[in-house]
Write a protein that holds these residues in place. Structure first.
Motif, short mmCIF file in Angstrom:
data_model
loop_
_atom_site.label_atom_id
_atom_site.label_comp_id
_atom_site.label_asym_id
_atom_site.label_seq_id
_atom_site.Cartn_x
_atom_site.Cartn_y
_atom_site.Cartn_z
N GLU A 181 9.93 9.42 3.69
CA GLU A 181 9.34 10.25 4.74
C GLU A 181 7.84 10.00 4.87
N SER A 182 7.14 9.98 3.74
CA SER A 182 5.70 9.75 3.78
C SER A 182 5.38 8.37 4.32
N GLU A 183 6.18 7.37 3.93
CA GLU A 183 5.92 6.02 4.42
C GLU A 183 6.11 5.93 5.93
N ALA A 184 7.10 6.66 6.45
CA ALA A 184 7.32 6.65 7.89
C ALA A 184 6.15 7.28 8.64
N VAL A 185 5.58 8.39 8.10
CA VAL A 185 4.43 9.03 8.72
C VAL A 185 3.22 8.11 8.70
N VAL A 186 2.99 7.48 7.55
CA VAL A 186 1.85 6.57 7.41
C VAL A 186 2.02 5.37 8.34
N ARG A 187 3.23 4.82 8.42
CA ARG A 187 3.47 3.67 9.28
C ARG A 187 3.20 4.02 10.74
N ALA A 221 0.81 -1.23 0.00
CA ALA A 221 0.00 0.00 0.00
C ALA A 221 0.83 1.26 0.00
N THR A 222 2.14 1.18 0.32
CA THR A 222 2.99 2.37 0.37
C THR A 222 4.13 2.27 -0.64
N SER A 223 3.96 1.44 -1.66
CA SER A 223 5.06 1.20 -2.61
C SER A 223 5.45 2.44 -3.39
N ALA A 224 4.49 3.38 -3.60
CA ALA A 224 4.77 4.59 -4.38
C ALA A 224 5.09 5.79 -3.52
#
Length: 580
Positions: A513-519, A506-509
């Motif tokens: 930084e964005s992936e860390a916030v979403v995680r 779900a966070t492949s794109a």
């Protein structure tokens, strides 16, 4: 014989669909009767006028005949308009009702059904065949009743004028019925072929438009245009064949009508000479004979037309009657849900390949408050586990349990409010950003929407859009980048506050930084159960528990450190990714 019985059974079902419109059909029949009565008297008074003008002129008789003919013309015209309006109103109601029922049946089907049936075929049945079968009952009822009542009325007047000539007109009927029977059999076959061909050409166009980026990247615009042209050419050949056969059939009918008119004129002339008929009576009889032949042929034609529409209805009823392989009739709605998932000895094969087991005796658990990563090579069964957890399919053996109860026992909407999937290529719908985040929900406040957007790290780019949350995303989210679509999809999942969250690439794109916030937002759910499928080792290493799939079976489980120390399949996966 069997085919005819099936056709009549389908016809009875078509009539049954029209049952809610019975009052409107009854009113239409009343106006139809009035129209037929008025139209039937017009030729009779036409003959009376000719007799008055041809003999000793009587002004009173002439005025009465003209006045009555005008009166019946007005009554019939008014009744015809009311009858047609009621039948069109009935058709509109039946068409909407049928298409709604068909669409409702389609969206409740299991995923395997949509994998086996092409989208073009479904849209063709929904848009064309449903309309065709809906039109058949009110339209054919209109034509059949009008023709039947008119034919009976005309024959009554014709018998009064000359029973000899009336019996003579009946010679036309057996020839008409034989020709109609042959034509109907051929017409029904070619109509079915045309419907299938149109569905095929629609599928070609849909595939090309939906995959226009792939078409452009391989430079196959010309080949796709040729493929579509070939599909249209096949449809055109079938339509040409249909039109040719219809032209030959109409030619035979016209020649038969001409022969009957010549015979009637000859016999009518003999009766005038014998004093059995007047000239005005013969004119009235010829007017009646021309009309009654048309109505008798129409009665014969209606039978074939009903059968052809039944052919269109057959596929529609097949979809309406289809029972989904994955039922959605569960009723369990607990007040509290922990979110404990257990795969117990699950084996599964896709319906299209029943002999190939994709999962073999898979057993593992997803616990509340624990992030579990599912890893393995492509084809190892990761996405299949997600599909079973979302109840897209049912396992052939074993069970998937949620808090100790099988998934199929839970109420459908409740289950998918609590178990939410975010895929690698999320699908957005035409509408605003807000509409997509709140998809399927009602009464969401501005604060809830923005909180979900911030948690998905989507608020920054949403604020930069011209209309913010009200910005239209375009068809399938085409106005947004892949990363933006992923963040909206994550927001759509988080606003539901699910107990079980599945992130399939779900966070492949997203950037790091964005992936860390979403995680961080995903993990802040406290006791939420999280399952992650990812190729980024940073995402996998951060999981509390890792399940390794190989060849459709669980080969090992544990933390990143434990599995690396074991130097098994997971260790080889990590080393392979490092080398790549």
């Amino acid at each position: 014989m069997k085919q005819r019985q099936q056709s009549w059974a389908l016809l009875r079902r078509l009539v049954g669909l029209s049952w809610p419109d019975l009052p409107y059909l009854a009113g239409a029949f009343v106006f139809l009767t009035l129209a037929v009565i008025g139209e039937t008297f017009i030729p009779y008074y036409t003959g009376r006028i000719i007799d008055v003008l041809g003999g000793h002129y009587n002004p009173d008789a002439f005025t009465a005949a003209i006045g009555l003919m005008c009166l019946y013309s007005f009554i019939s015209s008014l009744a015809v308009g009311c009858r047609g309006g009621l039948f069109m109103f009935t058709f509109s109601r039946l068409n909407i009702r049928t298409r709604c029922q068909l669409f409702s049946s389609l969206v409740h089907q299991d995923l395997a059904f949509f994998q086996q049936v092409k989208t073009g075929d479904l849209t063709s049945r929904l848009s064309k065949d449903a309309s065709l079968m809906s039109r058949s009952v009110p339209a054919n009822a209109n034509i059949f009743l009008r023709s039947l009542v008119k034919a009976l009325g005309l024959y009554g007047f014709m018998l009064g004028l000359s029973w000899h000539l009336t019996l003579l007109t009946l010679l036309e009927m057996p020839f008409t019925m034989a020709a109609q029977k042959i034509y109907d059999a051929r017409y029904q076959a070619v109509l079915q072929a045309i419907q299938d061909s149109m569905a095929s050409s629609g599928e070609v166009a849909r595939e090309a438009v939906a995959s226009v980026e792939t078409v452009r990247s391989f430079g196959t615009e010309k080949e796709e245009a040729q493929r579509y042209a070939a599909a249209l050419a096949h449809t055109r050949r079938l339509k040409d064949r249909r039109d040719l056969e219809r032209a030959l059939y109409l030619l035979f009918r016209r020649l038969l009508q001409l022969a009957m008119q010549v015979l009637i004129l000859y016999c009518g002339h003999q009766q005038i000479q014998d004093g059995l008929m007047t000239k005005g009576g013969l004119v009235s009889f010829l007017l009646y004979q021309g009309e009654v032949g048309q109505y008798v042929q129409t009665l014969v034609y209606i039978y074939g037309d009903l059968l052809s529409n039944v052919g269109a209805a057959e596929k529609v009823f097949e979809y309406l009657d289809r029972v989904p392989a994955v039922s959605t009739d569960g009723t369990w709605v607990p007040t509290m849900l922990q979110g404990h998932i257990a795969f117990q000895d699950v084996s599964f094969a896709y319906p299209s390949r029943p002999d190939l087991l994709v999962l073999q005796g898979v057993s593992f658990e997803l616990r509340p408050g624990v992030v579990t990563a599912l890893v393995g090579l492509n084809g190892s069964g990761k996405s299949t586990c997600v599909a079973l957890l979302e109840r897209f399919f049912e396992p052939q053996a074993g069970e998937v349990l949620l808090d100790g109860k099988p998934l199929h026992t839970y109420e459908h909407r409740y289950l998918h409010r609590q178990v939410v999937l975010v895929g690698q290529e999320p699908v957005l719908f035409s509408g605003s950003v807000r509409d997509n985040i709140t998809y399927g929900l009602e009464g969401c406040s501005e604060e809830q929407v923005m909180a979900a957007a911030r948690a998905a790290h989507a608020n920054e780019f949403i604020d930069m859009l011209d209309q913010g949350l009200e910005t239209d995303v375009g068809e399938k989210g085409g106005q947004l980048s892949v990363g933006q679509k992923q963040r909206i999809a994550i927001a759509r999942a988080l606003i539901r506050q699910p107990r079980v969250l599945i992130l399939d690439e779900a966070t492949s794109a997203l950037d790091v930084e964005s992936e860390a916030v979403v995680r961080a937002a995903v993990l802040s759910g406290g006791a939420r159960t999280v399952m992650v499928i990812a190729h980024r080792m940073a995402t996998v290493e951060g999981a509390d528990h890792i399940v390794v799939l190989e060849g459709g079976a669980v080969t090992e489980q544990g933390t990143h450190a434990e599995l690396m120390a074991h130097q098994g399949p997971y260790y080889r996966l990590v080393q392979r990714q490092l080398i790549e």
